[in-house]
Write a protein that holds these residues in place. Structure first.
Motif, PDB file in Angstrom:
ATOM      1  N   ALA A  70       0.785  -1.267  -0.172  1.00  0.00           N
ATOM      2  CA  ALA A  70       0.262  -0.023  -0.137  1.00  0.00           C
ATOM      3  C   ALA A  70       0.744   1.308   0.004  1.00  0.00           C
ATOM      4  CB  ALA A  70      -0.998  -0.066   1.171  1.00  0.00           C
ATOM      5  N   GLN A  71       1.977   1.368   0.853  1.00  0.00           N
ATOM      6  CA  GLN A  71       2.831   2.614   0.836  1.00  0.00           C
ATOM      7  C   GLN A  71       3.418   2.683  -0.392  1.00  0.00           C
ATOM      8  OE1 GLN A  71       2.976   4.324   3.667  1.00  0.00           O
ATOM      9  NE2 GLN A  71       3.974   5.883   1.983  1.00  0.00           N
ATOM     10  N   GLU A  72       3.840   1.707  -1.268  1.00  0.00           N
ATOM     11  CA  GLU A  72       4.732   1.690  -2.374  1.00  0.00           C
ATOM     12  C   GLU A  72       3.459   2.282  -3.553  1.00  0.00           C
ATOM     13  OE1 GLU A  72       7.845   1.381  -3.873  1.00  0.00           O
ATOM     14  OE2 GLU A  72       8.366   1.336  -1.657  1.00  0.00           O
ATOM     15  N   LEU A  73       2.310   1.982  -3.473  1.00  0.00           N
ATOM     16  CA  LEU A  73       1.181   2.383  -4.339  1.00  0.00           C
ATOM     17  C   LEU A  73       1.303   3.872  -4.180  1.00  0.00           C
ATOM     18  CD1 LEU A  73      -1.146  -0.371  -4.308  1.00  0.00           C
ATOM     19  CD2 LEU A  73       0.182   0.287  -6.294  1.00  0.00           C
ATOM     20  N   VAL A  74       1.196   4.320  -2.800  1.00  0.00           N
ATOM     21  CA  VAL A  74       0.816   5.812  -2.256  1.00  0.00           C
ATOM     22  C   VAL A  74       2.091   6.474  -3.100  1.00  0.00           C
ATOM     23  CG1 VAL A  74       0.905   7.413  -0.494  1.00  0.00           C
ATOM     24  CG2 VAL A  74      -0.661   5.440  -0.490  1.00  0.00           C
ATOM     25  N   ASN A  75       3.513   6.037  -3.063  1.00  0.00           N
ATOM     26  CA  ASN A  75       4.388   6.718  -3.430  1.00  0.00           C
ATOM     27  C   ASN A  75       4.544   6.884  -4.866  1.00  0.00           C
ATOM     28  OD1 ASN A  75       5.136   7.140  -0.638  1.00  0.00           O
ATOM     29  ND2 ASN A  75       6.322   5.219  -0.460  1.00  0.00           N
ATOM     30  N   ARG A  76       3.851   6.138  -5.466  1.00  0.00           N
ATOM     31  CA  ARG A  76       3.909   6.139  -7.087  1.00  0.00           C
ATOM     32  C   ARG A  76       3.377   7.186  -7.631  1.00  0.00           C
ATOM     33  NH1 ARG A  76       8.444   3.083  -8.111  1.00  0.00           N
ATOM     34  NH2 ARG A  76       8.147   1.170  -6.795  1.00  0.00           N
ATOM     35  N   PRO A  77       3.953   7.906  -8.694  1.00  0.00           N
ATOM     36  CA  PRO A  77       3.330   8.931  -9.301  1.00  0.00           C
ATOM     37  C   PRO A  77       1.950   8.533 -10.060  1.00  0.00           C
ATOM     38  CG  PRO A  77       5.266   8.594 -10.378  1.00  0.00           C
ATOM     39  CD  PRO A  77       5.086   7.721  -9.410  1.00  0.00           C
ATOM     40  N   ILE A  78       2.126   7.443 -10.771  1.00  0.00           N
ATOM     41  CA  ILE A  78       0.628   6.783 -11.508  1.00  0.00           C
ATOM     42  C   ILE A  78       0.902   5.392 -10.910  1.00  0.00           C
ATOM     43  CG2 ILE A  78       0.160   6.038 -13.834  1.00  0.00           C
ATOM     44  CD1 ILE A  78       1.921   8.788 -14.925  1.00  0.00           C
ATOM     45  N   VAL A  79      -0.367   4.959 -10.803  1.00  0.00           N
ATOM     46  CA  VAL A  79      -0.384   3.440 -10.694  1.00  0.00           C
ATOM     47  C   VAL A  79      -1.536   3.155 -11.609  1.00  0.00           C
ATOM     48  CG1 VAL A  79      -1.747   2.075  -8.906  1.00  0.00           C
ATOM     49  CG2 VAL A  79      -0.519   3.970  -8.249  1.00  0.00           C
ATOM     50  N   HIS A  80      -1.335   1.980 -12.368  1.00  0.00           N
ATOM     51  CA  HIS A  80      -2.220   1.388 -13.634  1.00  0.00           C
ATOM     52  C   HIS A  80      -3.062   0.521 -12.747  1.00  0.00           C
ATOM     53  CE1 HIS A  80       0.138   3.431 -16.602  1.00  0.00           C
ATOM     54  NE2 HIS A  80       1.127   3.150 -15.851  1.00  0.00           N
ATOM     55  N   ALA A  81      -4.276   0.653 -13.067  1.00  0.00           N
ATOM     56  CA  ALA A  81      -5.219  -0.360 -12.496  1.00  0.00           C
ATOM     57  C   ALA A  81      -6.273  -0.651 -13.525  1.00  0.00           C
ATOM     58  CB  ALA A  81      -5.914   0.251 -11.246  1.00  0.00           C
TER      59      ALA A  81
END
Length: 81
Positions: A70-81
């Motif tokens: 979850a923390q890694e996702l928060v730190n990413r500028p773009i999250v592809h889902a």
């Protein structure tokens, strides 16, 4: 002599508990059916309370990994889902 982590006369091992968690959480079987399948496949039926306990144990063990993801996702500028 029994291993140190065997504390009861009857006890499910980590693989049996993992199988129950997999059936209940990943395969989305209801608690009652999960217990029945454990009995059908492995001749070790499980109560709903035992399956819930295994789920809680798995959640506790996996909590640090879930938090890190979850923390890694928060730190990413773009999250592809």
């Amino acid at each position: 002599m029994f291993p140190a982590d065997v504390t009861a006369a009857v006890q499910y091992g980590p693989r049996a508990k993992a199988a129950a968690v997999h059936l209940n959480q990943y395969q989305m079987l209801p608690l009652k059916r999960t217990g029945e399948v454990m009995g059908d496949l492995f001749d070790m039926p499980m109560s709903e309370a035992t399956i819930l306990s295994a789920n809680a144990e798995a959640a506790q063990v996996l909590a640090p990994t879930v938090t890190a993801i979850a923390q890694e996702l928060v730190n990413r500028p773009i999250v592809h889902a």
